[in-house]
Design a protein around this motif. Structure first.
Motif, PDB file in Angstrom:
ATOM      1  N   GLY A  18       0.799  -1.190   0.446  1.00  0.00           N
ATOM      2  CA  GLY A  18       0.031   0.041  -0.032  1.00  0.00           C
ATOM      3  C   GLY A  18       0.788   1.372   0.254  1.00  0.00           C
ATOM      4  N   ARG A  19       1.827   1.063   0.169  1.00  0.00           N
ATOM      5  CA  ARG A  19       3.205   2.553  -0.132  1.00  0.00           C
ATOM      6  C   ARG A  19       2.975   2.976  -1.375  1.00  0.00           C
ATOM      7  N   ARG A  20       2.971   4.520  -1.382  1.00  0.00           N
ATOM      8  CA  ARG A  20       2.486   4.876  -3.352  1.00  0.00           C
ATOM      9  C   ARG A  20       3.245   5.779  -2.749  1.00  0.00           C
ATOM     10  N   ARG A  21       4.923   6.362  -1.980  1.00  0.00           N
ATOM     11  CA  ARG A  21       6.162   7.333  -1.600  1.00  0.00           C
ATOM     12  C   ARG A  21       7.344   6.402  -1.871  1.00  0.00           C
ATOM     13  N   VAL A  22       7.736   5.439  -3.199  1.00  0.00           N
ATOM     14  CA  VAL A  22       8.507   5.130  -2.950  1.00  0.00           C
ATOM     15  C   VAL A  22       9.227   5.393  -2.986  1.00  0.00           C
ATOM     16  N   ALA A  23      10.736   5.554  -2.432  1.00  0.00           N
ATOM     17  CA  ALA A  23      11.604   6.750  -2.822  1.00  0.00           C
ATOM     18  C   ALA A  23      13.076   5.423  -3.261  1.00  0.00           C
ATOM     19  N   PHE A  24      13.995   5.794  -4.385  1.00  0.00           N
ATOM     20  CA  PHE A  24      15.285   4.773  -4.542  1.00  0.00           C
ATOM     21  C   PHE A  24      16.276   5.421  -4.197  1.00  0.00           C
ATOM     22  N   LEU A  25      16.943   4.829  -3.409  1.00  0.00           N
ATOM     23  CA  LEU A  25      18.527   5.230  -2.652  1.00  0.00           C
ATOM     24  C   LEU A  25      19.657   4.524  -3.520  1.00  0.00           C
ATOM     25  N   GLY A  26      20.331   4.659  -4.064  1.00  0.00           N
ATOM     26  CA  GLY A  26      20.184   5.407  -4.665  1.00  0.00           C
ATOM     27  C   GLY A  26      21.341   5.726  -6.024  1.00  0.00           C
ATOM     28  N   LEU A  27      21.161   6.754  -6.498  1.00  0.00           N
ATOM     29  CA  LEU A  27      22.181   7.347  -7.555  1.00  0.00           C
ATOM     30  C   LEU A  27      23.787   7.682  -6.349  1.00  0.00           C
ATOM     31  N   VAL A  28      24.861   7.636  -7.042  1.00  0.00           N
ATOM     32  CA  VAL A  28      25.995   8.130  -6.338  1.00  0.00           C
ATOM     33  C   VAL A  28      26.851   8.301  -7.076  1.00  0.00           C
ATOM     34  N   ASP A  29      27.662   9.860  -6.571  1.00  0.00           N
ATOM     35  CA  ASP A  29      27.587  10.886  -7.446  1.00  0.00           C
ATOM     36  C   ASP A  29      29.386  10.375  -8.569  1.00  0.00           C
ATOM     37  N   LEU A  61      11.589  11.732  -5.350  1.00  0.00           N
ATOM     38  CA  LEU A  61      12.053  10.728  -5.072  1.00  0.00           C
ATOM     39  C   LEU A  61      13.599   9.381  -5.116  1.00  0.00           C
ATOM     40  N   VAL A  62      13.934  10.172  -6.149  1.00  0.00           N
ATOM     41  CA  VAL A  62      15.212   9.246  -6.690  1.00  0.00           C
ATOM     42  C   VAL A  62      16.247  10.152  -5.777  1.00  0.00           C
ATOM     43  N   LEU A  63      16.797   9.068  -4.450  1.00  0.00           N
ATOM     44  CA  LEU A  63      18.320  10.124  -3.478  1.00  0.00           C
ATOM     45  C   LEU A  63      19.195  10.252  -4.435  1.00  0.00           C
ATOM     46  N   THR A  64      20.304  11.171  -4.443  1.00  0.00           N
ATOM     47  CA  THR A  64      20.902  10.499  -4.556  1.00  0.00           C
ATOM     48  C   THR A  64      22.658  11.438  -3.588  1.00  0.00           C
ATOM     49  N   THR A  65      23.541  10.231  -3.334  1.00  0.00           N
ATOM     50  CA  THR A  65      24.258   9.663  -2.234  1.00  0.00           C
ATOM     51  C   THR A  65      25.594  10.785  -2.927  1.00  0.00           C
ATOM     52  N   ARG A  66      26.812  11.775  -1.810  1.00  0.00           N
ATOM     53  CA  ARG A  66      28.382  11.293  -2.370  1.00  0.00           C
ATOM     54  C   ARG A  66      29.476  10.082  -2.812  1.00  0.00           C
ATOM     55  N   GLY A  67      28.283   9.014  -1.838  1.00  0.00           N
ATOM     56  CA  GLY A  67      29.594   7.929  -1.907  1.00  0.00           C
ATOM     57  C   GLY A  67      28.774   7.334  -1.844  1.00  0.00           C
TER      58      GLY A  67
END
Length: 336
Positions: free
Chosen positions: A176-187, A216-222
């Protein structure tokens, strides 16, 4: 103690020395019951092949190389353990090399560093181009792992990352989740793995009638857990609304759990979390971690089998093997 000899194993197993030699060298035509008998004698006596004698007699070293980006990553550590175990059962030893995704280190794996030391290489490159792989590996038996495009002459073993990500996101949507984030892309990450996982995540959303939200597509530094923790903290502090997270690996998921807990939120009540790799840490997080589970043992077994056939003289076109995956369900994203 005197060194255990081939003849000692033959006498204990009550077979010929030729049969023992065939088992030690991994020849496929030995009957399963005979192989089991010989292996039992090898294990009981503690027999180890004389690599120098083997090389003089056969031109083979009885050793293979496993080259991977990071030996301290849980996934690669578990893969190395599986491969070493499988290789030992077949009379081979494994040299492990870390490339740290450095292009020159990856080229060296195929170019000259392993020359004469090993009979074949199982290799997970991240930076090398297909043409470089084709040009450098020459006649060295080679099997590739991971998302790199393989030359038409090279064997390749992997999971379907698009399908696996789609299954993970679909599991969260089924809750039932509708705000699903993707963690994630890396710089700075140019590998194909995350692109394919992102595609699978997006396909699951679209298939459920949900328009993908770039926020909701989150980016990290490492690539470390603390990088994921920072990304989730910044997203929540910035007002990003999310009720589930699909993570690129279990280390990222562990960082996400820490960030969620620090905000006074609960997993899975407020935010459900899925990791990736189904590594040993999934049983030690709080709560325990649902994770995409590639069949790592089967990955290692298929890679070794293909490599062994190449080492025994197989010269056919490259084979592409897709290994199964599953969603290992635990407390961070339990079934509905």
């Amino acid at each position: 103690m005197a060194r255990v000899r081939l003849i000692d194993v033959a006498e204990r197993a009550q077979v010929s020395m030729k049969t023992v030699s065939n088992v030690v060298n991994g020849y496929a035509h030995v009957q399963p019951d005979m192989r089991a008998r010989v292996q039992a004698a090898i294990d009981e006596l503690g027999y180890r092949p004389n690599l120098t004698a083997r090389r003089l007699a056969t031109g083979k070293t009885g050793m293979i190389a496993l080259a991977m980006p990071e030996i301290d990553h849980p996934y690669f550590g578990e893969m190395a353990s599986h491969l070493a175990d499988i290789a030992m059962q077949r009379g081979y030893r494994v040299i492990i090399e870390q490339t740290l995704s450095d292009p020159e280190a990856e080229k060296a794996v195929l170019q000259d560093r392993e020359a004469g030391l090993v009979d074949g290489v199982i290799f997970q490159p991240t930076r090398m181009a297909t043409l470089d792989i084709a040009r450098l590996h020459d006649d060295l038996p080679l099997v590739l792992l991971g998302e790199v495009d393989a030359p038409v002459t090279t064997d390749h073993v992997m999971i379907d990352n698009v399908a696996a990500a789609r299954d993970g996101a679909a599991h969260l949507l089924a809750l039932g989740r509708r705000r699903v984030a993707f963690l994630g892309l890396v710089d700075g990450d140019i590998t194909m793995t995350n692109r394919r996982r992102l595609l699978g995540y997006q396909e699951a959303l679209v298939g459920s009638g949900i328009r993908p939200d770039p926020a909701l597509v989150l980016t990290t530094r490492g690539f470390e857990s603390h990088d994921a923790e920072t990304a989730i903290t910044l997203a929540l502090e910035g007002g990003v609304e999310l009720d589930a997270i699909l993570c690129r690996d279990d280390r990222f998921a562990a960082g996400a759990l820490t960030a969620i807990r620090a905000r006074g939120l609960r997993v899975p009540d407020d935010i459900a979390v899925i990791g990736w790799d189904d590594s040993a840490i999934t049983g030690y997080t709080t709560p325990t971690l649902t994770s995409i589970a590639p069949d790592k043992r089967q990955l290692a077994a298929n890679a070794f089998d293909l490599l062994h056939e190449r080492m025994q003289g197989h010269h056919g076109p490259g084979r592409h093997v897709i290994v199964p995956h599953a969603v290992a369900v635990r407390a961070s994203a339990p079934r509905a």
